[in-house]
Design a protein around this motif. Structure first.
Motif, PDB file in Angstrom:
ATOM      1  N   LYS A 218       3.782  79.639  50.461  1.00  9.47           N
ATOM      2  CA  LYS A 218       4.018  80.211  49.127  1.00  9.47           C
ATOM      3  C   LYS A 218       5.513  80.272  48.808  1.00  9.47           C
ATOM      4  CE  LYS A 218      -0.247  82.952  48.949  1.00  9.47           C
ATOM      5  NZ  LYS A 218      -0.839  84.312  49.008  1.00  9.47           N
ATOM      6  N   ILE A 219       6.306  80.629  49.803  1.00  4.99           N
ATOM      7  CA  ILE A 219       7.765  80.688  49.609  1.00  4.99           C
ATOM      8  C   ILE A 219       8.308  79.286  49.334  1.00  4.99           C
ATOM      9  CG2 ILE A 219       9.960  81.081  50.814  1.00  4.99           C
ATOM     10  CD1 ILE A 219       8.510  83.414  52.301  1.00  4.99           C
ATOM     11  N   THR A 220       7.795  78.310  50.074  1.00  2.00           N
ATOM     12  CA  THR A 220       8.256  76.927  49.896  1.00  2.00           C
ATOM     13  C   THR A 220       7.906  76.406  48.508  1.00  2.00           C
ATOM     14  OG1 THR A 220       7.942  76.547  52.265  1.00  2.00           O
ATOM     15  CG2 THR A 220       8.198  74.605  50.883  1.00  2.00           C
ATOM     16  N   LEU A 221       6.717  76.746  48.015  1.00  2.00           N
ATOM     17  CA  LEU A 221       6.293  76.288  46.695  1.00  2.00           C
ATOM     18  C   LEU A 221       7.171  76.851  45.579  1.00  2.00           C
ATOM     19  CD1 LEU A 221       2.401  76.406  47.021  1.00  2.00           C
ATOM     20  CD2 LEU A 221       3.808  74.387  46.609  1.00  2.00           C
ATOM     21  N   GLU A 222       7.778  78.003  45.836  1.00  2.00           N
ATOM     22  CA  GLU A 222       8.653  78.616  44.828  1.00  2.00           C
ATOM     23  C   GLU A 222      10.095  78.149  44.957  1.00  2.00           C
ATOM     24  OE1 GLU A 222       8.125  82.777  45.402  1.00  2.00           O
ATOM     25  OE2 GLU A 222       6.085  82.797  44.589  1.00  2.00           O
ATOM     26  N   SER A 223      10.369  77.295  45.927  1.00  2.00           N
ATOM     27  CA  SER A 223      11.727  76.835  46.187  1.00  2.00           C
ATOM     28  C   SER A 223      11.939  75.439  45.596  1.00  2.00           C
ATOM     29  CB  SER A 223      11.988  76.791  47.700  1.00  2.00           C
ATOM     30  OG  SER A 223      11.292  75.692  48.277  1.00  2.00           O
ATOM     31  N   SER A 224      13.102  74.885  45.842  1.00  2.00           N
ATOM     32  CA  SER A 224      13.409  73.533  45.366  1.00  2.00           C
ATOM     33  C   SER A 224      12.851  72.459  46.284  1.00  2.00           C
ATOM     34  CB  SER A 224      14.929  73.359  45.253  1.00  2.00           C
ATOM     35  OG  SER A 224      15.542  73.585  46.517  1.00  2.00           O
ATOM     36  N   THR A 225      12.346  72.854  47.454  1.00  2.00           N
ATOM     37  CA  THR A 225      11.760  71.893  48.389  1.00  2.00           C
ATOM     38  C   THR A 225      10.367  71.470  47.911  1.00  2.00           C
ATOM     39  OG1 THR A 225      12.949  72.761  50.311  1.00  2.00           O
ATOM     40  CG2 THR A 225      10.922  71.573  50.758  1.00  2.00           C
ATOM     41  N   GLN A 226      10.110  70.177  47.921  1.00  2.00           N
ATOM     42  CA  GLN A 226       8.790  69.669  47.558  1.00  2.00           C
ATOM     43  C   GLN A 226       7.881  69.709  48.791  1.00  2.00           C
ATOM     44  OE1 GLN A 226       8.977  65.841  45.316  1.00  2.00           O
ATOM     45  NE2 GLN A 226      11.191  66.171  45.389  1.00  2.00           N
ATOM     46  N   LEU A 227       6.728  70.340  48.635  1.00  2.00           N
ATOM     47  CA  LEU A 227       5.795  70.510  49.749  1.00  2.00           C
ATOM     48  C   LEU A 227       4.630  69.542  49.632  1.00  2.00           C
ATOM     49  CD1 LEU A 227       4.794  72.185  52.231  1.00  2.00           C
ATOM     50  CD2 LEU A 227       3.613  73.660  50.595  1.00  2.00           C
ATOM     51  N   TYR A 228       4.357  68.822  50.734  1.00  2.00           N
ATOM     52  CA  TYR A 228       3.213  67.912  50.789  1.00  2.00           C
ATOM     53  C   TYR A 228       2.420  68.178  52.058  1.00  2.00           C
ATOM     54  CZ  TYR A 228       5.463  65.100  47.129  1.00  2.00           C
ATOM     55  OH  TYR A 228       6.029  64.683  45.964  1.00  2.00           O
ATOM     56  N   ILE A 229       1.118  67.962  51.968  1.00  2.00           N
ATOM     57  CA  ILE A 229       0.259  68.006  53.146  1.00  2.00           C
ATOM     58  C   ILE A 229      -0.142  66.570  53.471  1.00  2.00           C
ATOM     59  CG2 ILE A 229      -1.864  68.902  54.180  1.00  2.00           C
ATOM     60  CD1 ILE A 229       0.108  71.097  53.374  1.00  2.00           C
ATOM     61  N   VAL A 230       0.106  66.164  54.714  1.00  2.00           N
ATOM     62  CA  VAL A 230      -0.230  64.805  55.163  1.00  2.00           C
ATOM     63  C   VAL A 230      -1.156  64.959  56.363  1.00  2.00           C
ATOM     64  CG1 VAL A 230       0.667  62.583  55.943  1.00  2.00           C
ATOM     65  CG2 VAL A 230       2.021  63.971  54.360  1.00  2.00           C
ATOM     66  N   THR A 231      -2.431  64.658  56.179  1.00  2.00           N
ATOM     67  CA  THR A 231      -3.428  65.021  57.176  1.00  2.00           C
ATOM     68  C   THR A 231      -4.519  63.957  57.298  1.00  2.00           C
ATOM     69  OG1 THR A 231      -5.125  66.701  57.719  1.00  2.00           O
ATOM     70  CG2 THR A 231      -4.673  66.346  55.400  1.00  2.00           C
ATOM     71  N   THR A 232      -5.239  63.978  58.400  1.00  2.00           N
ATOM     72  CA  THR A 232      -6.405  63.106  58.547  1.00  2.00           C
ATOM     73  C   THR A 232      -7.681  63.835  58.124  1.00  2.00           C
ATOM     74  OG1 THR A 232      -6.567  63.728  60.891  1.00  2.00           O
ATOM     75  CG2 THR A 232      -5.431  61.667  60.378  1.00  2.00           C
ATOM     76  N   LYS A 233      -7.560  65.071  57.648  1.00  2.00           N
ATOM     77  CA  LYS A 233      -8.703  65.815  57.120  1.00  2.00           C
ATOM     78  C   LYS A 233      -8.919  65.391  55.665  1.00  2.00           C
ATOM     79  CE  LYS A 233     -10.303  70.647  57.351  1.00  2.00           C
ATOM     80  NZ  LYS A 233     -10.688  70.639  58.767  1.00  2.00           N
ATOM     81  N   GLU A 234     -10.150  65.477  55.189  1.00  2.00           N
ATOM     82  CA  GLU A 234     -10.414  65.179  53.785  1.00  2.00           C
ATOM     83  C   GLU A 234      -9.577  66.100  52.898  1.00  2.00           C
ATOM     84  OE1 GLU A 234     -12.300  63.125  52.004  1.00  2.00           O
ATOM     85  OE2 GLU A 234     -13.716  62.216  53.410  1.00  2.00           O
ATOM     86  N   GLY A 235      -8.888  65.510  51.923  1.00  2.00           N
ATOM     87  CA  GLY A 235      -8.017  66.288  51.056  1.00  2.00           C
ATOM     88  C   GLY A 235      -8.740  67.397  50.311  1.00  2.00           C
ATOM     89  N   ARG A 236      -9.994  67.152  49.916  1.00  2.00           N
ATOM     90  CA  ARG A 236     -10.749  68.172  49.158  1.00  2.00           C
ATOM     91  C   ARG A 236     -11.021  69.405  50.012  1.00  2.00           C
ATOM     92  NH1 ARG A 236     -16.498  66.455  49.974  1.00  2.00           N
ATOM     93  NH2 ARG A 236     -16.361  64.792  51.530  1.00  2.00           N
ATOM     94  N   PHE A 237     -11.225  69.209  51.315  1.00  2.00           N
ATOM     95  CA  PHE A 237     -11.439  70.357  52.194  1.00  2.00           C
ATOM     96  C   PHE A 237     -10.150  71.172  52.310  1.00  2.00           C
ATOM     97  CE2 PHE A 237     -14.621  67.429  54.525  1.00  2.00           C
ATOM     98  CZ  PHE A 237     -15.629  67.769  53.643  1.00  2.00           C
ATOM     99  N   VAL A 238      -9.035  70.466  52.438  1.00  2.00           N
ATOM    100  CA  VAL A 238      -7.738  71.136  52.527  1.00  2.00           C
ATOM    101  C   VAL A 238      -7.496  71.976  51.283  1.00  2.00           C
ATOM    102  CG1 VAL A 238      -5.236  70.766  52.600  1.00  2.00           C
ATOM    103  CG2 VAL A 238      -6.742  69.378  54.031  1.00  2.00           C
TER     104      VAL A 238
END
Length: 261
Positions: free
Chosen positions: A136-156
């Motif tokens: 949550k803190i990262t999302l409010e910052s200037s840093t762009q947050l991405y999730i890179v996973t082998t799990k289905e994106g919809r589950f994430v």
């Protein structure tokens, strides 16, 4: 954020953000029972604990019921840890199975479970302490947050939304993108709004980080191995001794980025 903060922070999901071991075992057991026509709903007493201990060998979800098959057939923990990449194709071949077939069955069972008991399914996932707050803190910052996973994106996305983390679908790169993680990192750099790009990538799987290392154009990407994730002590030691990889603890991750380096 500090001067040491990245412009892009790319995080793996399972083993970095979320601990889904209980759910993994449950859906893997159900898939195993379906594939091998087991009518006994109750797994052997020690099976779950052995599965949890051996989770680091799993690269993608379809391997989980294969791991259960290996354990049921009597493969030792040591042999699985050392020879998993040989055991997997052996079991597939002996049982006339294909990875895609196993994956489809596992995803179908998971979908049915979610459809009929969403709260029950969600409740089996535990987020590591402090991680949701860090996101949550990262999302409010200037840093762009991405999730890179082998799990289905919809589950994430479903799991994060339940915790109040509303990450847009385009920020989640899951199994459905069907490409290596280093290719996704390359894409994130290419489409970044600002140049130069400072990209930090955190994984709990040493082999994935080593694959990134092999990409000469990604030699500026900072690599972090999450020591609380699904990895073994030898892997953590290897990461610690690799000058390109930084072994990071959960306490350091949930603190401010400036303490990481």
């Amino acid at each position: 954020m500090t001067a040491n903060s990245p412009t892009i922070l790319a995080l793996d999901f399972d083993g970095v953000i979320c601990d889904g071991l209980i759910e993994y075992f449950e859906v893997a057991w159900r898939t195993y029972c379906q594939i091998w026509y087991q009518t006994n709903d109750k797994p052997p007493d020690d099976l779950a604990l052995r599965f949890y201990r051996l989770r680091p060998v799993i690269e993608t979800g379809w391997e989980m019921p294969i791991l259960i098959k290996a354990l049921i057939e009597g493969f030792s923990d040591e042999k699985i840890l050392q020879l998993w990449t040989n055991i997997t194709p052996q079991i597939l071949a002996e049982n006339h199975l294909e990875a895609k077939t196993v994956s489809t069955q596992l995803d179908h069972l998971r979908d049915e479970w979610i459809k009929t008991d969403l709260d029950g399914w969600l409740s089996l996932h535990k987020f590591y302490p402090g991680v949701i707050e860090r996101l949550k803190i990262t999302l409010e910052s200037s840093t762009q947050l991405y999730i890179v996973t082998t799990k289905e994106g919809r589950f994430v996305q479903q799991l994060l939304q339940r915790e109040g983390v509303n990450l847009p679908p385009e920020m989640i790169f899951g199994k459905e993108v069907k490409r290596p993680k280093y290719e996704t990192l390359r894409q994130l750099i290419d489409k970044a709004n600002t140049q130069p790009v400072s990209l930090w990538f955190m994984e709990d799987r040493l082999k994935t980080l080593q694959l990134v290392q092999q990409q000469s154009d990604l030699d500026h990407v900072k690599l972090f191995l999450a020591d609380w994730g699904y990895n073994t002590q030898p892997e953590r030691e290897a990461g610690k001794n690799d000058p390109r990889i930084q072994l990071i603890s959960l306490s350091h991750f949930v603190q401010d980025f400036s303490t990481w380096l």
